[in-house]
Design a protein around this motif. Structure first.
Motif, short mmCIF file in Angstrom:
data_model
loop_
_atom_site.label_atom_id
_atom_site.label_comp_id
_atom_site.label_asym_id
_atom_site.label_seq_id
_atom_site.Cartn_x
_atom_site.Cartn_y
_atom_site.Cartn_z
N MET A 1 -8.42 7.63 7.07
CA MET A 1 -7.12 7.00 7.06
C MET A 1 -6.92 6.28 5.72
O MET A 1 -7.77 5.48 5.30
N ASN A 2 -5.85 6.58 5.01
CA ASN A 2 -5.59 5.96 3.72
C ASN A 2 -5.19 4.50 3.89
O ASN A 2 -4.48 4.14 4.83
N SER A 3 -5.64 3.66 2.97
CA SER A 3 -5.30 2.26 2.97
C SER A 3 -4.87 1.85 1.58
O SER A 3 -5.23 2.50 0.59
N THR A 4 -4.09 0.79 1.49
CA THR A 4 -3.67 0.26 0.20
C THR A 4 -3.82 -1.26 0.20
O THR A 4 -3.81 -1.90 1.25
N ARG A 5 -3.97 -1.81 -1.02
CA ARG A 5 -3.91 -3.25 -1.20
C ARG A 5 -2.97 -3.53 -2.37
O ARG A 5 -2.99 -2.82 -3.38
N SER A 6 -2.14 -4.56 -2.22
CA SER A 6 -1.10 -4.86 -3.20
C SER A 6 -1.34 -6.24 -3.82
O SER A 6 -1.74 -7.18 -3.13
N PHE A 7 -1.04 -6.33 -5.12
CA PHE A 7 -1.25 -7.57 -5.86
C PHE A 7 -0.07 -7.80 -6.81
O PHE A 7 0.52 -6.85 -7.32
N LEU A 8 0.24 -9.06 -7.03
CA LEU A 8 1.19 -9.39 -8.08
C LEU A 8 0.53 -9.15 -9.43
O LEU A 8 -0.70 -9.14 -9.55
N LEU A 9 1.36 -8.98 -10.46
CA LEU A 9 0.86 -8.70 -11.80
C LEU A 9 1.68 -9.47 -12.81
O LEU A 9 2.92 -9.54 -12.69
N ALA A 10 1.01 -10.05 -13.80
CA ALA A 10 1.73 -10.77 -14.85
C ALA A 10 2.65 -9.79 -15.60
O ALA A 10 2.22 -8.70 -15.98
N TYR A 95 -10.61 4.27 -8.18
CA TYR A 95 -9.49 4.46 -7.26
C TYR A 95 -8.20 4.74 -8.02
O TYR A 95 -8.02 4.35 -9.17
N SER A 96 -7.29 5.40 -7.32
CA SER A 96 -5.94 5.60 -7.86
C SER A 96 -5.12 4.34 -7.61
O SER A 96 -5.28 3.67 -6.60
N ALA A 97 -4.24 4.04 -8.56
CA ALA A 97 -3.40 2.86 -8.42
C ALA A 97 -2.08 3.13 -9.15
O ALA A 97 -1.97 4.08 -9.94
N HIS A 98 -1.09 2.33 -8.85
CA HIS A 98 0.17 2.41 -9.59
C HIS A 98 0.79 1.03 -9.68
O HIS A 98 0.63 0.19 -8.79
N VAL A 112 -0.51 -1.59 -6.87
CA VAL A 112 -0.98 -1.13 -5.55
C VAL A 112 -2.17 -0.21 -5.78
O VAL A 112 -2.09 0.76 -6.54
N VAL A 113 -3.29 -0.50 -5.11
CA VAL A 113 -4.50 0.32 -5.20
C VAL A 113 -4.66 1.10 -3.91
O VAL A 113 -4.49 0.55 -2.82
N GLU A 114 -4.99 2.39 -4.03
CA GLU A 114 -5.06 3.28 -2.88
C GLU A 114 -6.53 3.63 -2.57
O GLU A 114 -7.32 3.89 -3.48
N PHE A 115 -6.84 3.65 -1.27
CA PHE A 115 -8.21 3.91 -0.83
C PHE A 115 -8.20 5.00 0.23
O PHE A 115 -7.28 5.08 1.05
N ALA A 116 -9.26 5.81 0.23
CA ALA A 116 -9.37 6.86 1.24
C ALA A 116 -9.80 6.31 2.59
O ALA A 116 -9.45 6.87 3.63
N ARG A 117 -10.54 5.19 2.58
CA ARG A 117 -11.06 4.63 3.84
C ARG A 117 -10.87 3.13 3.87
O ARG A 117 -10.87 2.47 2.82
N GLU A 118 -10.76 2.60 5.06
CA GLU A 118 -10.53 1.17 5.24
C GLU A 118 -11.68 0.34 4.70
O GLU A 118 -11.47 -0.73 4.12
N GLU A 119 -12.91 0.83 4.85
CA GLU A 119 -14.05 0.05 4.36
C GLU A 119 -14.04 -0.06 2.83
O GLU A 119 -14.52 -1.06 2.27
N GLN A 120 -13.51 0.96 2.15
CA GLN A 120 -13.37 0.86 0.70
C GLN A 120 -12.38 -0.23 0.32
O GLN A 120 -12.61 -0.99 -0.63
#
Length: 221
Positions: A1-10, A95-98, A112-120
């Protein structure tokens, strides 16, 4: 299951990466939510699509359908709200990110960073050039930005530590904004003069990046 994490950026770091990488413009128009599904229209360069998002086993699943651009333009004008942004693709570690440089309904920079698995996703340690994490805040999702507008966004300062972290990533290749290099064909090597010119071009490009980075450093009295 793909997961993502999002962060603000300067904004200065986002501008630095956009200057080198480029990116492409995306417009999305969102329609009012239904209890089990929602719909939005997406226009990206020469492509356009209508996307139906449903929930399967509690997780959202997107089903896009191609649209003529003229139809997409009409749907954008009828949407309850829209968001426009410049998307910049780049790798972060393995990891792939955009980066999303959001221009409407207001100015905001996200990565936003994309992950193939939740544990990653759980194990990922964001580099120092990332800003605060907003993964769990739905007000930073595109649908909410389009319909509700920008939330109260904290200022993300550009620090020496953040800038040095990004430059270190660019130098060691763990965060490279350049396009991937194609494998060389097994043909005769190019003339020495061409190789020298190419090396000079890379040297000039690196000098430009370093000079731009220095100009973005915060200045203190």
């Amino acid at each position: 299951m793909n997961s993502t994490r999002s962060f603000l950026l300067a904004p200065s770091l986002a501008r630095l990466l956009e200057k080198e990488r480029g990116g492409h413009r995306i417009s999305e128009g969102y329609f009012p939510d239904r209890h089990d599904r929602n719909i939005y229209v997406r226009v990206e360069e020469e492509a356009a699509s209508l996307v139906l998002v449903t929930r399967e086993h509690g997780e959202p699943a997107a089903m896009p359908a191609d649209l003529p651009r003229v139809h997409a333009a009409v749907l954008l004008s009828l949407a309850a709200g829209s968001v426009e942004y410049q998307r910049i693709d780049l790798p972060v570690d393995a990891y792939s990110a955009h980066i999303s440089r959001i221009m409407a309904p207001g100015l905001l920079d996200l990565i936003v960073v994309e992950f193939a698995r939740e544990e990653q996703a759980r194990a990922f340690e964001p580099p120092a050039w990332f800003g605060p994490e907003v993964t769990a805040d739905p007000s930073y999702q595109n649908r909410s930005l389009a319909i509700a507008g920008l939330p109260r966004v904290p200022e993300v300062e550009l620090t020496d530590r953040a800038l040095d972290s990004l430059l270190d990533g660019l130098e060691d290749g763990s965060t490279s904004p350049r396009l991937p290099i194609e494998p060389l064909a097994l043909t005769a090597p190019p003339p020495a003069t061409d190789a020298a010119e190419e090396t000079d071009d890379l040297g000039i490009e690196d000098s430009v990046i370093r000079e731009l980075a220095r100009s973005l450093r915060p200045k203190y009295r």
